[in-house]
Design a protein around this motif. Structure first.
Motif, PDB file in Angstrom:
ATOM      1  N   ILE A 121       0.834  -1.214   0.000  1.00  0.00           N
ATOM      2  CA  ILE A 121       0.000   0.000   0.000  1.00  0.00           C
ATOM      3  C   ILE A 121       0.865   1.260   0.000  1.00  0.00           C
ATOM      4  N   ALA A 122       2.186   1.087   0.170  1.00  0.00           N
ATOM      5  CA  ALA A 122       3.096   2.252   0.116  1.00  0.00           C
ATOM      6  C   ALA A 122       3.312   2.729  -1.316  1.00  0.00           C
ATOM      7  N   ALA A 123       2.899   1.903  -2.305  1.00  0.00           N
ATOM      8  CA  ALA A 123       3.076   2.282  -3.722  1.00  0.00           C
ATOM      9  C   ALA A 123       2.040   3.332  -4.115  1.00  0.00           C
ATOM     10  N   THR A 124       2.493   4.538  -4.444  1.00  0.00           N
ATOM     11  CA  THR A 124       1.540   5.577  -4.864  1.00  0.00           C
ATOM     12  C   THR A 124       1.423   5.583  -6.390  1.00  0.00           C
ATOM     13  N   ASP A 125       0.267   6.011  -6.848  1.00  0.00           N
ATOM     14  CA  ASP A 125      -0.020   5.981  -8.277  1.00  0.00           C
ATOM     15  C   ASP A 125      -0.651   7.322  -8.654  1.00  0.00           C
ATOM     16  N   PRO A 126       0.163   8.291  -9.074  1.00  0.00           N
ATOM     17  CA  PRO A 126      -0.394   9.633  -9.260  1.00  0.00           C
ATOM     18  C   PRO A 126      -1.013   9.848 -10.632  1.00  0.00           C
ATOM     19  N   VAL A 127      -1.375   8.742 -11.323  1.00  0.00           N
ATOM     20  CA  VAL A 127      -1.905   8.882 -12.679  1.00  0.00           C
ATOM     21  C   VAL A 127      -3.048   9.888 -12.706  1.00  0.00           C
ATOM     22  N   ALA A 128      -3.971   9.755 -11.742  1.00  0.00           N
ATOM     23  CA  ALA A 128      -5.120  10.667 -11.686  1.00  0.00           C
ATOM     24  C   ALA A 128      -4.657  12.103 -11.458  1.00  0.00           C
ATOM     25  N   ALA A 148       8.043  12.169 -10.263  1.00  0.00           N
ATOM     26  CA  ALA A 148       9.301  11.443 -10.058  1.00  0.00           C
ATOM     27  C   ALA A 148       9.277  10.665  -8.744  1.00  0.00           C
ATOM     28  N   GLU A 149       8.733  11.293  -7.691  1.00  0.00           N
ATOM     29  CA  GLU A 149       8.663  10.584  -6.395  1.00  0.00           C
ATOM     30  C   GLU A 149       7.829   9.318  -6.531  1.00  0.00           C
ATOM     31  N   SER A 150       6.723   9.434  -7.287  1.00  0.00           N
ATOM     32  CA  SER A 150       5.854   8.270  -7.429  1.00  0.00           C
ATOM     33  C   SER A 150       6.490   7.160  -8.260  1.00  0.00           C
ATOM     34  N   LEU A 151       7.177   7.543  -9.340  1.00  0.00           N
ATOM     35  CA  LEU A 151       7.838   6.529 -10.177  1.00  0.00           C
ATOM     36  C   LEU A 151       8.878   5.753  -9.380  1.00  0.00           C
ATOM     37  N   MET A 152       9.727   6.490  -8.637  1.00  0.00           N
ATOM     38  CA  MET A 152      10.774   5.831  -7.830  1.00  0.00           C
ATOM     39  C   MET A 152      10.149   5.034  -6.694  1.00  0.00           C
ATOM     40  N   ASN A 153       9.093   5.615  -6.119  1.00  0.00           N
ATOM     41  CA  ASN A 153       8.416   4.973  -4.994  1.00  0.00           C
ATOM     42  C   ASN A 153       7.768   3.650  -5.421  1.00  0.00           C
ATOM     43  N   ASP A 154       7.216   3.612  -6.645  1.00  0.00           N
ATOM     44  CA  ASP A 154       6.645   2.353  -7.158  1.00  0.00           C
ATOM     45  C   ASP A 154       7.712   1.261  -7.197  1.00  0.00           C
ATOM     46  N   GLY A 353      -0.462  -1.201  -6.434  1.00  0.00           N
ATOM     47  CA  GLY A 353      -0.892  -1.776  -5.149  1.00  0.00           C
ATOM     48  C   GLY A 353      -1.871  -2.929  -5.354  1.00  0.00           C
ATOM     49  N   LEU A 354      -2.814  -2.730  -6.287  1.00  0.00           N
ATOM     50  CA  LEU A 354      -3.796  -3.792  -6.574  1.00  0.00           C
ATOM     51  C   LEU A 354      -3.121  -5.011  -7.190  1.00  0.00           C
ATOM     52  N   ALA A 355      -2.169  -4.780  -8.105  1.00  0.00           N
ATOM     53  CA  ALA A 355      -1.475  -5.904  -8.757  1.00  0.00           C
ATOM     54  C   ALA A 355      -0.739  -6.738  -7.708  1.00  0.00           C
ATOM     55  N   LEU A 356      -0.075  -6.059  -6.766  1.00  0.00           N
ATOM     56  CA  LEU A 356       0.668  -6.778  -5.725  1.00  0.00           C
ATOM     57  C   LEU A 356      -0.295  -7.551  -4.822  1.00  0.00           C
TER      58      LEU A 356
END
Length: 407
Positions: A121-128, A148-154, A353-356
Motif C-alpha cells: 500500500i506504500a506504492a503511490t499511483d499519481p496517474v489521476a 518522479a517521487e511516485s515513479l521511484m516509490n513504485d 498496489g492492486l497488482a501486488l
C-alpha cells in the motif's frame, strides 16, 4: 478469443463515452471511470474481464511507467534528486512500517501480514493527479516532485513487497539480516541493469533506422521487454521499465535534435504514440478498478477494517512526507509546505498496489483482509482524494500560478 476482443472493445467504448461526459461536467476523467465501473457492477452488468496480477503487470504497468519516465528530464531529476530519493526510498520504508504498526496495534493483525500489506500500500499511483495537472496546465517543480517521487516509490514498494512477502512466507522468523539486504540489492541493481541494457539496445537499433514507425516500435519493444525480462529474472520490472524510459527519453525526445537518435518525425510520433498507449491503459485499468472495487466483499469484514485501513494509510503517508520534506527545509532543495500538502493528499493508490495484492498466495494469513483493505484504500483515494485535489490546489494557489495569475 473473439469474445475477449469484443469485451476489450466494449470496455474502451464505455471509457470513451465517460471521457467525453467527464469533460463536459468538468469531472476528473479517472474518477468518472471508477464511478461508472462501480455503477456497472452494482447494476449487475457483467463485462467479463476483471483485474488480475498478470493483466496489470504484463499489459497495464509497462506503458504507464514508460510514458511517465519518457518525459522526465534528467537535469531536473538531478537538481531535485535528494528529496525525491529520500521520499521514495526512506519514505516508502517509513510508510510501510507506519502502516504495519497501525494494522498490528489497532486492528490486531499478525506482524508478517501487516508488513506485506504495508509494503504494497506504500506504492503511490499519481496517474489521476498527473492527468489533472495536465488538464490544469500545471508544470514545473510541483509536477516533477509528484511524478518522479511516485515513479521511484513504485520501484521501491515493489522491491520491499518482494522481500517482505518472501520473509512472511518463510514463517516470519528473525532472518531479516544480511541475506535480505543481498536480495534487496540484487532486485534493485538487477532491475536497473536490465532496463539500461534494453534501453541501450533499442537506442542503437533506432539510430540505424530512419522510419518513424520503426522507431516507435523499438520504444515499444524496450518498454515491454525490459519489464518482462526483469520479472523473468526475478529482479524489479518496475525499475527496469523506468530506467529504459528515462534513458530513451533523455537521449531521444529531450535531447537537442542533432544529438537525438530519433528523426524529427520519429520524436513527434513517439510522444503522441505513448500518450495514446498510456491513455488506453489508464482507461481500461480505472474502469476495471471501479468494477472490482464495487464487487469487493466489504460487508463481510465490517466498517472497522475499511475505515481503519483508509485512516492508517493517510497517517502513514503523512508520517512519510512531512518529516522527510522538513529535513530539507533549510537547504537548497527545500520542499515548501504547500508542496508537502500536495505530496501527501496526492499520494493516491492505484494499479500497482492492486497488482501486488492480487498476486498474494492463498497460503498467506489474512490474504482476504489484505485484498479488501487494498480495494477500500484504492477506491477512497481515487474517488475522494481525486475529487478534492483540484480544491486543494486552488486553495494553495497552484491553479492561479498555472493559469498565469488569473483564473
Amino acid at each position: 478469443m473473439d469474445e475477449s476482443i469484443g469485451q476489450v472493445v466494449l470496455l474502451l467504448a464505455v471509457a470513451m463515452i465517460v471521457a467525453i461526459g467527464a469533460r463536459q461536467i468538468k469531472l476528473p476523467y479517472t474518477v468518472g471511470l471508477v464511478v461508472v465501473g462501480a455503477a456497472l457492477t452494482l447494476s449487475h452488468t457483467d463485462f467479463g474481464p476483471h483485474l488480475t496480477h498478470d493483466l496489470i503487470y504484463d499489459l497495464i504497468l509497462p506503458p504507464l511507467l514508460f510514458e511517465a519516465a519518457l518525459s522526465i528530464p534528467w537535469r531536473e531529476l538531478r537538481r531535485d534528486g535528494p528529496p525525491i530519493l529520500a521520499l521514495s526510498t526512506l519514505g516508502t520504508a517509513a510508510a510501510a512500517a507506519a502502516v504495519a504498526t497501525g494494522m498490528t496495534s489497532l486492528l490486531g493483525w499478525p506482524l508478517a501480514s501487516a508488513l506485506v500489506y504495508g509494503s504494497l500500500i506504500a506504492a503511490t499511483d499519481p496517474v489521476a493527479i498527473i492527468a489533472m495537472f495536465k488538464d490544469n496546465k500545471i508544470h514545473g517543480r510541483m509536477r516533477l516532485l509528484v511524478e518522479a517521487e511516485s515513479l521511484m516509490n513504485d520501484g521501491a514498494a515493489a522491491v520491499l513487497f518482494a522481500v517482505t512477502l518472501g520473509w512472511a512466507l518463510a514463517g516470519g522468523g528473525e532472518q531479516l539480516g544480511l541475506e535480505t539486504l543481498g536480495t534487496l540489492a540484487r532486485i534493485v541493481l538487477g532491475g536497473i541493469g536490465v532496463g539500461a541494457a534494453c534501453g541501450a539496445a533499442a537506442i542503437l537499433l533506432a539510430g540505424r533506422a530512419s522510419e518513424h514507425l520503426v522507431e516507435a516500435a523499438l520504444t515499444t519493444i524496450a518498454a515491454f521487454s525490459s519489464f518482462l525480462l526483469a520479472e523473468h529474472l526475478h529482479v524489479s520490472g518496475v525499475l527496469a521499465t523506468v530506467t529504459a524510459g528515462l534513458m530513451m527519453g533523455n537521449l531521444g525526445l529531450l535531447s537537442a535534435e542533432d544529438k537525438s537518435y530519433l528523426t524529427r518525425k520519429g520524436r513527434e510520433f513517439v510522444v503522441s504514440f505513448w500518450e495514446y498507449a498510456a491513455f488506453v491503459a489508464n482507461s481500461v485499468v480505472f474502469l476495471l478498478i471501479g468494477i472490482d472495487v464495487a464487487g469487493a466483499p466489504f460487508e463481510s469484514y465490517g466498517p472497522k477494517l475499511i475505515a481503519g485501513a483508509i485512516l492508517i494509510g493517510l497517517i502513514g503517508r503523512a508520517l512519510t512526507v512531512y518529516p522527510i520534506s522538513s529535513a530539507f527545509l533549510r537547504s537548497r532543495w527545500a520542499v515548501t509546505f504547500p508542496e508537502q500538502h500536495v505530496l501527501w493528499w496526492g499520494g493516491l493508490r492505484g494499479a500497482l498496489g492492486l497488482a501486488l495484492a492480487l498476486s498474494l498466495p492463498p497460503t498467506l494469513p489474512m490474504r482476504d483482509e489484505i485484498m479488501v483493505a487494498t480495494f477500500a484504500v484504492v477506491g477512497f483515494s481515487i474517488v475522494i482524494q481525486g475529487l478534492t485535489m483540484p480544491l486543494l490546489l486552488r486553495r494553495l494557489g497552484f491553479l492561479e500560478e498555472a493559469n498565469g495569475g488569473h483564473h
